[in-house]
Write a protein that holds these residues in place. Sequence first.
Motif, short mmCIF file in Angstrom:
data_model
loop_
_atom_site.label_atom_id
_atom_site.label_comp_id
_atom_site.label_asym_id
_atom_site.label_seq_id
_atom_site.Cartn_x
_atom_site.Cartn_y
_atom_site.Cartn_z
N GLU A 233 -49.59 -23.93 -82.75
CA GLU A 233 -50.63 -24.80 -82.19
C GLU A 233 -51.30 -25.64 -83.29
O GLU A 233 -51.58 -26.82 -83.10
CB GLU A 233 -51.67 -23.97 -81.44
CG GLU A 233 -51.09 -23.21 -80.25
CD GLU A 233 -50.28 -24.09 -79.33
OE1 GLU A 233 -50.77 -25.18 -78.97
OE2 GLU A 233 -49.15 -23.70 -78.98
N ILE B 57 -48.85 -28.36 -84.32
CA ILE B 57 -48.84 -29.47 -83.35
C ILE B 57 -50.05 -30.36 -83.56
O ILE B 57 -49.94 -31.60 -83.51
CB ILE B 57 -48.79 -28.92 -81.91
CG1 ILE B 57 -47.41 -28.32 -81.63
CG2 ILE B 57 -49.13 -30.02 -80.90
CD1 ILE B 57 -47.30 -27.64 -80.29
N HIS B 58 -51.20 -29.76 -83.80
CA HIS B 58 -52.40 -30.55 -84.06
C HIS B 58 -52.20 -31.47 -85.26
O HIS B 58 -52.57 -32.65 -85.22
CB HIS B 58 -53.59 -29.62 -84.31
CG HIS B 58 -54.84 -30.32 -84.75
ND1 HIS B 58 -55.68 -30.95 -83.87
CD2 HIS B 58 -55.38 -30.51 -85.99
CE1 HIS B 58 -56.68 -31.50 -84.53
NE2 HIS B 58 -56.53 -31.25 -85.82
N ILE C 268 -43.42 -32.40 -81.42
CA ILE C 268 -44.08 -31.42 -80.56
C ILE C 268 -43.04 -30.65 -79.74
O ILE C 268 -43.10 -29.42 -79.61
CB ILE C 268 -45.10 -32.11 -79.63
CG1 ILE C 268 -46.24 -32.72 -80.46
CG2 ILE C 268 -45.66 -31.14 -78.60
CD1 ILE C 268 -47.17 -33.61 -79.68
N ASP D 181 -48.74 -32.26 -75.71
CA ASP D 181 -49.18 -30.90 -76.05
C ASP D 181 -49.41 -30.08 -74.79
O ASP D 181 -49.05 -28.90 -74.71
CB ASP D 181 -50.45 -30.99 -76.90
CG ASP D 181 -50.92 -29.64 -77.40
OD1 ASP D 181 -50.14 -28.68 -77.36
OD2 ASP D 181 -52.08 -29.55 -77.84
#
Length: 225
Positions: free
Chosen positions: A60, A63-64, A111, A217
């Motif tokens: 996570e 991905i950010h 992603i 996302d």
Amino acid sequence: MGLKQTVARQLAPRIHELTPGLSTGFVREALNRAIDGIGPLAPAAEAADKQLREQRGNVERAIHEVIENNVRIAGAQGFATNVGGLVTMAVAIPANVTGLAVIQCRMVAGIAHLRGHDLTDPRVRNAVLALLLGEESVTEMVKKKKLPATPMALATAPVHDPSIDGAISAVVASDIFTRVVGKRLATTVGRRVPVIGGVVGMGADGFATWKVGRYADRELLPRPR
């Protein structure tokens, strides 16, 4: 009628004449280059894996970072391709359209990779392109049956349907093209300070890329890697 409205009305029907090299095929080429890497931009999966290592395996957070990095890149190219005025439009619009498509494809593909999707799978590639449309457009197009399914459903369909490849490419090309041209007209026609267009372009492209990233996302669910 003001200068902006007059020029926009006269120019809008001729926009495609200014960009003869942009067709639905450029969307697929942008996707290929985003996944394989182009110039200083590393391949999507490679860049995503780098963020995963830097975030100590936290998907996570990786991905950010993928989203934030590509938002910055999109903002930079948005500024560079929107600084000029009307006289540069024939050159700047194709560059802005292509640049934005490559960057957003690269972000979404990264992603998808981090969520365990195979970027060589044509179903996943169609999903990546569909995500570029944004959540509101996808929801509306699925409702009107202009798209067969949501991006996640496209990515995990039982089989690949080649007949939808061209349709998705055409819709995405038209959407990106329309957004870029609309922004260009709004920021350059009638303005005497060209750099204002660059600032607005930077903000618009950065924000649009951020929205696409957040949608990807939410939409792309994890799969076994």
